[in-house]
Enzyme design. Sequence first.
Site, short mmCIF file in Angstrom:
data_model
loop_
_atom_site.label_atom_id
_atom_site.label_comp_id
_atom_site.label_asym_id
_atom_site.label_seq_id
_atom_site.Cartn_x
_atom_site.Cartn_y
_atom_site.Cartn_z
N LYS A 52 0.90 -1.12 0.01
CA LYS A 52 -0.30 -0.13 -0.05
C LYS A 52 1.06 1.24 -0.52
O LYS A 52 0.45 2.02 -0.66
CB LYS A 52 -1.19 -0.03 1.73
CG LYS A 52 -1.59 -0.94 1.06
CD LYS A 52 -2.79 -1.15 2.07
CE LYS A 52 -3.72 -2.28 2.40
NZ LYS A 52 -4.25 -2.90 3.22
N GLN A 96 -4.41 -1.48 9.33
CA GLN A 96 -4.50 -2.62 9.18
C GLN A 96 -4.65 -4.28 9.73
O GLN A 96 -4.79 -4.54 10.81
CB GLN A 96 -3.20 -3.12 8.86
CG GLN A 96 -3.20 -4.32 7.62
CD GLN A 96 -3.39 -4.48 6.48
OE1 GLN A 96 -3.61 -3.69 5.46
NE2 GLN A 96 -3.91 -5.64 5.62
N ASP A 119 -11.14 2.29 4.34
CA ASP A 119 -10.96 1.10 4.04
C ASP A 119 -12.93 0.98 4.27
O ASP A 119 -13.00 -0.31 4.09
CB ASP A 119 -10.68 -0.28 5.44
CG ASP A 119 -9.13 -0.49 5.39
OD1 ASP A 119 -9.20 -0.77 3.78
OD2 ASP A 119 -8.82 -0.51 5.91
N1 GUN Z 1 -6.93 -7.13 6.27
C1 GUN Z 1 -7.20 -8.04 5.59
N2 GUN Z 1 -7.98 -6.73 4.47
C2 GUN Z 1 -8.10 -5.94 4.96
C3 GUN Z 1 -8.58 -4.71 3.89
O1 GUN Z 1 -8.85 -4.82 3.22
N3 GUN Z 1 -7.79 -3.53 4.86
C4 GUN Z 1 -7.40 -3.36 6.22
N4 GUN Z 1 -7.21 -2.47 6.44
N5 GUN Z 1 -7.58 -4.52 6.35
C5 GUN Z 1 -7.29 -6.15 6.32
#
Ligand code: GUN
Length: 291
Positions: A52, A96, A119
């Site tokens: 990211k 995350q 998100d």
């Molecule tokens: N863990 C697995 N997929 C995601 C996601 O799309 N965003 C976040 N923040 N954590 C995750």
Amino acid sequence: MQILDGVLVSGAIKEALKMEVAQLITNGKKVPHLAAVLVGNNGASETYVASKVKSCAEIGYKSTLVRLDATISENKLLGVIEELNADMDIDGILVQLPLPKHISDEKVINAIDPSKDVDGFHPISVGRMVLGAPGFIPATPHGIMLLLEHYKIDTRGMHAVVVGRSNIVGRPMSILLSSNSNPGNCTVTICHSHTKNLREICLQADLLVAALGKPEFVKADMVKEGAIIIDVGITRVVDTSKKSGFALKGDVDFASVSPKSSYITPVPRGVGPMTIAALMKNTFKACMDKN
Ligand code: GUN
């Protein structure tokens, strides 16, 4: 059978965003700024967050990576979120997941300012999505919809079967596929660990989304001839032949299922890169909405 190429499509989306950022700079405007919060050192989470942050750099966004020890208290983490909420330069915040067991995902997600919720996990974002109102769509389902859109796959009237009911993928996916939109307008069945006759239901799917996190769970005898297959799984399995010591496996047994499918996403290079592209789009939106 056609591969739905997440690297190709995400590359095009990121290229378009890069041009938008260049335009912002030319006009003397602020560039989008994403803050990523990583708690602990889960290997997969480290990789996702690194991707990211790397994508932000490629496009020309600013990014701030906040790394916190796995032992941080819930209150301290909530304090970090408050600081990021108050920071005027930061447009998007992601925490995350998964978080360590002693921290409530719900409390942390609810603490994020909804205008920075890139998100799309905050109840306000989820509510807007369910109502079909503008807002942030969770990155993985959003990325899948962008992929279907890119390949001009008309899903109207299809029976979509979503296997997995997580808040991150399965449930939002079921909402988007059933919404009065294009792609969308499907009849949706959502399956989970208590579903009876799972194989029979999967066999009815014109569009099958596998998001249960069990490597190679979907086999050829669960799939209808000509079905569209979206594989969201990405599990690390031990593979001593690899330098990293692991291989990435999807939820679909690609070798046996792909010959039966009309379209299929590979793992890796399918849904994964689309998730990041969708997050980048959400971050751009967060920045634009502010101005
Ligand atoms: N863990 C697995 N997929 C995601 C996601 O799309 N965003 C976040 N923040 N954590 C995750």
